[in-house]
Design a protein around this motif. Structure first.
Motif, PDB file in Angstrom:
ATOM      1  N   ASP A  48       3.220  -1.027  -0.672  1.00  0.00           N
ATOM      2  CA  ASP A  48       3.043  -2.033  -1.714  1.00  0.00           C
ATOM      3  C   ASP A  48       1.566  -2.381  -1.919  1.00  0.00           C
ATOM      4  O   ASP A  48       1.119  -2.574  -3.049  1.00  0.00           O
ATOM      5  CB  ASP A  48       3.841  -3.287  -1.361  1.00  0.00           C
ATOM      6  CG  ASP A  48       3.848  -4.311  -2.478  1.00  0.00           C
ATOM      7  OD1 ASP A  48       4.093  -3.920  -3.637  1.00  0.00           O
ATOM      8  OD2 ASP A  48       3.618  -5.501  -2.187  1.00  0.00           O
ATOM      9  N   LEU A  49       0.815  -2.449  -0.824  1.00  0.00           N
ATOM     10  CA  LEU A  49      -0.586  -2.861  -0.905  1.00  0.00           C
ATOM     11  C   LEU A  49      -1.569  -1.692  -0.964  1.00  0.00           C
ATOM     12  O   LEU A  49      -2.775  -1.903  -1.067  1.00  0.00           O
ATOM     13  CB  LEU A  49      -0.930  -3.754   0.292  1.00  0.00           C
ATOM     14  CG  LEU A  49      -0.164  -5.075   0.370  1.00  0.00           C
ATOM     15  CD1 LEU A  49      -0.517  -5.819   1.654  1.00  0.00           C
ATOM     16  CD2 LEU A  49      -0.452  -5.932  -0.853  1.00  0.00           C
ATOM     17  N   GLY A  50      -1.057  -0.479  -0.875  1.00  0.00           N
ATOM     18  CA  GLY A  50      -1.940   0.688  -0.907  1.00  0.00           C
ATOM     19  C   GLY A  50      -2.745   0.845   0.375  1.00  0.00           C
ATOM     20  O   GLY A  50      -3.856   1.359   0.367  1.00  0.00           O
ATOM     21  N   LEU A  51      -2.158   0.422   1.487  1.00  0.00           N
ATOM     22  CA  LEU A  51      -2.803   0.532   2.793  1.00  0.00           C
ATOM     23  C   LEU A  51      -2.076   1.574   3.628  1.00  0.00           C
ATOM     24  O   LEU A  51      -0.940   1.944   3.326  1.00  0.00           O
ATOM     25  CB  LEU A  51      -2.755  -0.813   3.522  1.00  0.00           C
ATOM     26  CG  LEU A  51      -3.413  -1.997   2.833  1.00  0.00           C
ATOM     27  CD1 LEU A  51      -3.102  -3.290   3.585  1.00  0.00           C
ATOM     28  CD2 LEU A  51      -4.910  -1.789   2.738  1.00  0.00           C
ATOM     29  N   SER A  52      -2.713   2.010   4.698  1.00  0.00           N
ATOM     30  CA  SER A  52      -2.031   2.933   5.604  1.00  0.00           C
ATOM     31  C   SER A  52      -1.097   2.143   6.514  1.00  0.00           C
ATOM     32  O   SER A  52      -1.271   0.941   6.730  1.00  0.00           O
ATOM     33  CB  SER A  52      -3.041   3.702   6.454  1.00  0.00           C
ATOM     34  OG  SER A  52      -3.629   2.846   7.419  1.00  0.00           O
ATOM     35  N   ARG A  53      -0.116   2.828   7.035  1.00  0.00           N
ATOM     36  CA  ARG A  53       0.816   2.182   7.967  1.00  0.00           C
ATOM     37  C   ARG A  53       0.090   1.746   9.228  1.00  0.00           C
ATOM     38  O   ARG A  53       0.396   0.703   9.807  1.00  0.00           O
ATOM     39  CB  ARG A  53       1.961   3.124   8.300  1.00  0.00           C
ATOM     40  CG  ARG A  53       2.860   3.362   7.114  1.00  0.00           C
ATOM     41  CD  ARG A  53       3.929   4.371   7.407  1.00  0.00           C
ATOM     42  NE  ARG A  53       4.713   4.589   6.190  1.00  0.00           N
ATOM     43  CZ  ARG A  53       5.639   5.494   6.073  1.00  0.00           C
ATOM     44  NH1 ARG A  53       5.932   6.282   7.089  1.00  0.00           N
ATOM     45  NH2 ARG A  53       6.304   5.621   4.942  1.00  0.00           N
TER      46      ARG A  53
END
Length: 93
Positions: A48-53
């Motif tokens: 959703d935020l465009g971040l890595s896990r």
């Protein structure tokens, strides 16, 4: 700590990925059987935020250590009162 320093710290918090994770959890919190929790997984928040896990996992660890979130069951997290207050203050600004 001066008011200016506190204000700068608050500004820094509100513009970080850490705050974005908290806000996403807050906005998606559900109440089921009288218990509140965020049903989103770390992977869903990352997407959703465009971040890595990995980044979101590190943020969860930081938020847990600072007392903003707590695990209520495996994979089920909730915001603490401290986090609720922070989010509510930010939404009033």
């Amino acid at each position: 700590m001066s008011k200016r320093n506190r204000g700068q710290i608050m500004d820094d918090i509100f513009t970080t990925n850490t705050y974005k994770v908290l806000e996403t959890m807050y906005d998606n919190t559900l109440a089921v059987a009288g218990k509140e929790y965020c049903p989103l997984s770390q992977a869903e928040i990352a997407d959703d935020l465009g971040l890595s896990r990995v980044a979101v996992n590190k943020i969860y660890k930081e938020l847990t250590e600072k007392g903003y979130i707590e695990m209520i069951a495996r994979g089920k997290w909730k915001l603490t009162a401290q986090a609720d207050n922070l989010i509510q203050v930010s939404k009033r600004l």
